[in-house]
Every structure is written in C-alpha cells, then in structure tokens.
Design a protein around this motif. Structure first.
Motif, mmCIF file in Angstrom:
data_model
loop_
_atom_site.group_PDB
_atom_site.id
_atom_site.type_symbol
_atom_site.label_atom_id
_atom_site.label_comp_id
_atom_site.label_asym_id
_atom_site.label_seq_id
_atom_site.Cartn_x
_atom_site.Cartn_y
_atom_site.Cartn_z
ATOM 1 N N ARG A 7 1.025 -1.156 0.122
ATOM 2 C CA ARG A 7 -0.066 -0.052 0.052
ATOM 3 C C ARG A 7 0.859 1.175 0.057
ATOM 4 N N GLU A 8 2.130 1.318 0.544
ATOM 5 C CA GLU A 8 2.810 2.174 0.514
ATOM 6 C C GLU A 8 3.883 2.549 -0.742
ATOM 7 N N LEU A 9 3.210 2.023 -1.658
ATOM 8 C CA LEU A 9 4.108 2.070 -3.144
ATOM 9 C C LEU A 9 4.134 3.594 -3.324
ATOM 10 N N PRO A 10 5.374 3.835 -3.918
ATOM 11 C CA PRO A 10 5.454 5.423 -4.221
ATOM 12 C C PRO A 10 4.679 5.776 -5.391
ATOM 13 N N TYR A 11 4.076 7.047 -5.323
ATOM 14 C CA TYR A 11 3.655 7.745 -6.665
ATOM 15 C C TYR A 11 4.006 9.107 -6.759
ATOM 16 N N THR A 12 4.004 9.341 -8.091
ATOM 17 C CA THR A 12 4.716 10.804 -8.420
ATOM 18 C C THR A 12 3.704 11.339 -9.256
ATOM 19 N N TYR A 13 3.236 12.659 -8.784
ATOM 20 C CA TYR A 13 2.294 13.403 -9.634
ATOM 21 C C TYR A 13 3.170 14.662 -9.945
ATOM 22 N N GLN A 14 2.826 15.284 -11.085
ATOM 23 C CA GLN A 14 3.048 16.339 -11.619
ATOM 24 C C GLN A 14 1.906 17.326 -12.057
ATOM 25 N N GLY A 15 1.260 18.264 -11.265
ATOM 26 C CA GLY A 15 0.260 18.604 -11.735
ATOM 27 C C GLY A 15 -0.043 20.125 -11.162
ATOM 28 N N THR A 16 -1.125 20.755 -11.444
ATOM 29 C CA THR A 16 -1.292 22.260 -10.988
ATOM 30 C C THR A 16 -2.182 22.118 -9.596
ATOM 31 N N VAL A 17 -1.561 23.075 -8.787
ATOM 32 C CA VAL A 17 -2.160 23.108 -7.428
ATOM 33 C C VAL A 17 -3.668 23.760 -7.660
ATOM 34 N N HIS A 18 -4.447 23.182 -6.991
ATOM 35 C CA HIS A 18 -5.785 23.511 -7.235
ATOM 36 C C HIS A 18 -6.195 24.318 -5.614
ATOM 37 N N ALA A 19 -5.602 23.653 -4.606
ATOM 38 C CA ALA A 19 -6.030 24.247 -3.341
ATOM 39 C C ALA A 19 -5.135 23.629 -2.313
ATOM 40 N N VAL A 20 -4.765 24.420 -1.372
ATOM 41 C CA VAL A 20 -3.674 24.171 -0.216
ATOM 42 C C VAL A 20 -4.480 24.403 0.782
ATOM 43 N N LYS A 21 -4.736 23.177 1.788
ATOM 44 C CA LYS A 21 -5.487 23.324 2.881
ATOM 45 C C LYS A 21 -5.069 22.928 3.785
ATOM 46 N N ALA A 22 -5.311 23.082 5.243
ATOM 47 C CA ALA A 22 -4.600 22.633 6.319
ATOM 48 C C ALA A 22 -4.434 20.894 6.383
ATOM 49 N N GLY A 23 -3.152 20.670 6.073
ATOM 50 C CA GLY A 23 -3.038 19.261 6.038
ATOM 51 C C GLY A 23 -3.413 18.585 4.830
ATOM 52 N N ALA A 24 -3.526 19.195 3.688
ATOM 53 C CA ALA A 24 -3.943 18.622 2.530
ATOM 54 C C ALA A 24 -3.624 19.518 1.281
ATOM 55 N N LEU A 25 -3.498 18.886 0.158
ATOM 56 C CA LEU A 25 -2.992 19.421 -1.208
ATOM 57 C C LEU A 25 -3.823 18.853 -2.080
ATOM 58 N N ASP A 26 -4.522 19.773 -2.992
ATOM 59 C CA ASP A 26 -5.314 19.214 -3.941
ATOM 60 C C ASP A 26 -4.595 19.288 -5.471
ATOM 61 N N LEU A 27 -4.348 18.380 -6.239
ATOM 62 C CA LEU A 27 -3.660 18.881 -7.531
ATOM 63 C C LEU A 27 -4.498 18.411 -8.728
ATOM 64 N N VAL A 38 3.473 21.794 -9.856
ATOM 65 C CA VAL A 38 4.454 21.175 -8.719
ATOM 66 C C VAL A 38 4.508 19.661 -8.994
ATOM 67 N N ARG A 39 5.597 19.051 -8.511
ATOM 68 C CA ARG A 39 5.974 17.632 -8.507
ATOM 69 C C ARG A 39 5.541 17.093 -7.161
ATOM 70 N N ALA A 40 4.755 16.132 -7.141
ATOM 71 C CA ALA A 40 4.722 15.761 -5.519
ATOM 72 C C ALA A 40 4.792 14.222 -5.279
ATOM 73 N N ASP A 41 5.909 13.727 -4.827
ATOM 74 C CA ASP A 41 6.226 12.806 -4.371
ATOM 75 C C ASP A 41 5.473 12.153 -3.372
ATOM 76 N N CYS A 42 4.865 10.990 -3.627
ATOM 77 C CA CYS A 42 3.708 10.382 -2.479
ATOM 78 C C CYS A 42 3.908 9.075 -2.141
ATOM 79 N N ARG A 43 3.277 8.602 -1.369
ATOM 80 C CA ARG A 43 3.230 7.185 -1.038
ATOM 81 C C ARG A 43 1.590 6.793 -0.784
#
Lengths: 107, 382
Positions: free
Chosen positions: A25-45, A84-89
C-alpha cells in the motif's frame, strides 16, 4: 517456552500478509500537476490526460519537504495555479505527500 | 550511369512527383508502409464505432463515437455538433472546475443515469465564470502537427512582442507544465493524450490512459449506473484509434487560378501569415511518413489574444481572449467558422478577428472588393 515460540510463530504467520499488504500500500506515486487548493494538512492537485482532468487529493505532514526556486519554502507559499511535482506514497488511509517541488509559478 | 541517363531518371522522378494524386479529406498520409496502412484501416473502424452503455458509453457523454461528430466530408472531418465548455477565471488563474465535473460539459446522459438522477445532461458548474461553445474541428493532419518539435513552436513565440509587430504569441501549458498544442486553447501536449482524454470526456469511455469515469458535476456516479468494468476499451483499441488519427493526411489544397494566387500573396502581405504560418516542418519520428516533412499547417500552434469580442473561457495559461491559432486545414469543407461556429462565411470570420489580429483584419477591410474576394478564394482552396 515452547508455548511462547508457538505463539510467536503463529503471530508471524498471521501478521506477515498484513505487513506485506502494508508495504504494498505504501508504493510510491509521483504526480506533476497544477495546485488547485492548499488546505490545512492537504493538497489538491489537478492532473489528467487531455481534456479529461482529475483532482488528486493528498495529505501533507509536518515532515513534508517543500522546495522551490532554489530554496526550501513553506506549504503556505504554494498557491492555486502553481505547477508542482509531488512525491507521495499510498497508505491505508490515502495518499501522503513526502516532498513537493515547485516547478513553475502561477501566472 | 551516364549524365544523360541520370538526367532522365531525375526527370522521371520529378514527373512522378508532379503527377502525384491529390490527397482527399480522409486519406492517409503518403509514404505509410503496409503495416501502417493496415493500422490506419483498422483504426478507422474503431474511430467509426458506436458505443452503447453496455460497451462503455457514459454515463455522461457528448457523442456515441468519434466518427459521429468527425464525419464530414469523411471520417476525421468536421461535424455540426456544438458542445459546451466552462471554466472559472479568478485572480488571473484558470480553474477548470474539476471539482464540479471538469470543463467539458457533457450534453447527454445514459438512460440509467437519467433514471437514477433525473438529469439529461451534466449539471452546469455553479462556479463557472464563462461558458464556451465549441464546434467540431477536423482532425486531418494532426499527426503532422504532433510531430512538430517544440523548438519550432517556441521559435515563433514572442510573448513580449519584442519585434513590435503587435503580435505576441505564447505557448499554452498543460496542468503539468508541458507545452500544449491541441484543442482550441492549445492546452493538450500530445495527440495520444488528446485522443485518450476525448474517449473519456466526449464519450464517457474509460481506457488504459484514463481509468476512472468523470464525476457527475463533482458527485460520485450512483451505483449500478455504470456497470461496464474499467477500462472500457483496451490498449489495442486506443492504439488503433491513435494510429488512424495520426496517419490522416492534410488534404491537398485545390489548384488555384490567378485570382487565388493573388489571394495567397495577399494572405501574407496583410499579415495573416504572421500567425497562420503557412508551412511547418516535422522533426524526427519513428514513422517515416511523419519524419522531417514540410506540410501546409497555417498555424503557429501558439496562443494569441483575439480581443474581447471572441473571448469566452480560460484554459491552462490561456486567458479568456487567447486562442491557439486555428490550423487552416480543409477549410473548403467548413460550414461554420471560428471556435464557436458563430460565422457562416469566411469573410465574416476574418472581420470578427480582433486583438492581435486587428491589424490584419483592418488591412483586409481596406482592400478593394476584388482583392478581398481573391483572398477568400484562396482560403476556400485550403
């Protein structure tokens, strides 16, 4: 002692798939996209393919590194329209972002 | 080989080139090999197929198949359908309204969705600041446009109008920052992505590149409404569709008489060619028929400000009044002009140009009637 060893072996057998699943489940994911919203503790791309756009929701953490323009910046410096580029898991509770790199400022 | 024979061979080659059959709308590129021609033929079948809810259509859609809209005068051509797009432009940033279902507003719903929600189309997004009408463009020559190197596009850009000619083209960029070139706002970087996105946004057909359905105005699809497993088409079907569109040729412009030749000269003289760049050259490509080819494009693939009269939605970096220069391909078969089909004649369309095109438009207006007619005759030959 024998009883304890049996219990440990049983626990190992029972927990092994869970651990494996957790690692999966903790496989890495990388997204590159446009920021839609930055909220407390969250980012929407905004990402997508062609005219089929999708919103990717990811959680940020205090340890999430945010870099851009040659230096560390804060999450609050990001604004809608930034690319932005976002490195996630992927965790059991959803996407968690570990590192965000500002690639292009909003117009 | 003697010089005489060499000359004869050259003459034969030149004769053969001069006698090449004109490419009609819907024809494949010249120089495709046998497997490529086969894929073009197979891809045309997928392009022309119609989807049903059982084969993946919907639950929201604009059409049941690519060929339902792109059909005139041949598959890959134009059509009379007009769709609706909507975005929000706030603080100079464009919001494609993904939270409310995206910027393509689907105008039809499957019977199951209609039964579940009582809707005939996607709800219009409440946050939209503008609505746009979009006609069906031809997709002839799109493989050639796809093969134009980014460096060529950037070479035409002059965002700060440093040469002071009143024209300041700039590229649009996709959500991930890559340079765009497809779509009326030049938002989408590649042809394959445009096609995969269109399967989803226009037909509600998920595919290996777009694996999830769009929401219904931002809300999840009611259970049982979309029973077909995702992806609803496989990679082979997507690849064949891409091959068909990629291999569609630019129809050979019609032969023009003296009047048309005069029109072609005027097209450049009054400044139309500053944005509608007559020829572009492709770069390297694994497909020989697309490699290093010069072709009639009549576009620079850049965004230009067209003035408030034509403005509608933003998209990517494109402001409401910025549009990508429309490639003038198969103009002879067009029945409605400009991005929203507002005009029924080419003359009206030229006169509706504003913004960066104001100078060229005014010079067109100032031409004697015979010269205006010559320019229109030239455009009708494309």
């Amino acid at each position: 002692m024998k009883h304890l060893a049996r219990a440990a072996a049983l626990a190992a057998v029972l927990l092994a798939p869970t651990a494996a699943l957790s690692a999966q489940r903790e496989l890495p994911y990388t997204y590159q996209g446009t920021v839609h919203a930055v909220k407390a503790g969250a980012l929407d791309l905004i990402t997508g393919v062609g005219e089929a756009l999708r919103l990717v929701h990811m959680r940020t953490q205090p340890a999430t590194a945010v870099v851009g323009e040659g230096a560390a910046i804060s999450l609050g410096d990001l604004q809608p329209g930034d690319v932005v580029r976002a490195d996630c898991r992927m965790t059991a509770t959803g996407l968690v972002v570990d590192r965000i790199e500002l690639k292009r400022r909003a117009p | 080989m003697t010089p005489g024979r060499a000359c004869a061979v050259v003459a034969l080659v030149l004769l053969a080139a001069g006698c090449e059959r004109a490419l009609k709308p819907g024809d494949p590129l010249r120089g495709l090999n046998r497997p490529e021609r086969d894929r073009f033929a197979q891809g045309k079948i997928v392009f022309d197929s119609n989807f049903t809810p059982e084969t993946g259509l919907g639950p929201l859609f604009n059409s049941t198949g690519c060929g339902e809209c792109h059909e005139d005068p041949a598959k890959g051509g134009t059509g009379d359908e007009v769709e609706v797009h909507a975005t929000a432009f706030k603080n100079a940033v464009c919001d494609p309204l993904v939270e409310e279902g995206g910027f393509v507003i689907q105008l039809h719903a499957t019977p199951a969705l209609k039964q579940a929600l009582g809707i005939d189309s996607e709800p219009f997004p409440p946050s939209a600041t503008a609505r746009a009408r979009r006609t069906t463009p031809v997709v002839f020559g799109r493989g050639l446009l796809d093969a134009v190197p980014e460096a060529v596009i950037l070479a035409y850009a002059d965002p700060d109008d440093r040469n002071h000619d009143g024209i300041s083209g700039r590229p649009n960029r996709f959500t991930d920052g890559r340079i765009g070139r497809f779509g009326r706002k030049g938002f989408v970087p590649t042809l394959d992505e445009f096609n995969a996105g269109a399967f989803s946004a226009e037909m509600g057909v998920t595919n290996p590149a777009v694996r999830t359905e769009e929401t219904i105005g931002g809300k999840p699809i009611p259970s049982g409404v979309d029973p077909t497993a995702d992806p609803e088409i496989n990679q082979a079907q997507l690849d064949l569709t891409n091959a068909f569109v990629r291999f569609l040729a630019v129809p050979t412009p019609l032969k023009v008489n003296r009047n048309g030749r005069r029109g072609r000269e005027l097209f450049s003289q009054i400044g139309c060619a500053a944005c509608h760049v007559p020829t572009l050259r492709t770069g390297d490509s694994p497909i020989a028929a697309l490699r290093n080819k010069e072709f009639s494009a009549y576009t620079d693939l850049l965004l230009h400000d067209m003035g408030p009269g034509l403005a509608d939605i933003c998209l990517g970096l494109a402001t409401p009044s910025e549009f990508r220069t429309e490639p003038l391909i198969d103009l002879r078969d067009a029945k409605a002009f400009l991005h929203d089909g507002r005009d029924t004649t080419l003359e009206q369309a030229v006169l509706d140009h504003g913004g960066e095109a104001s100078g060229a438009r005014d010079r067109f207006k100032a031409l004697p009637a015979t010269d205006r007619a010559a320019l229109i005759a030239f455009l009708k030959s494309l």
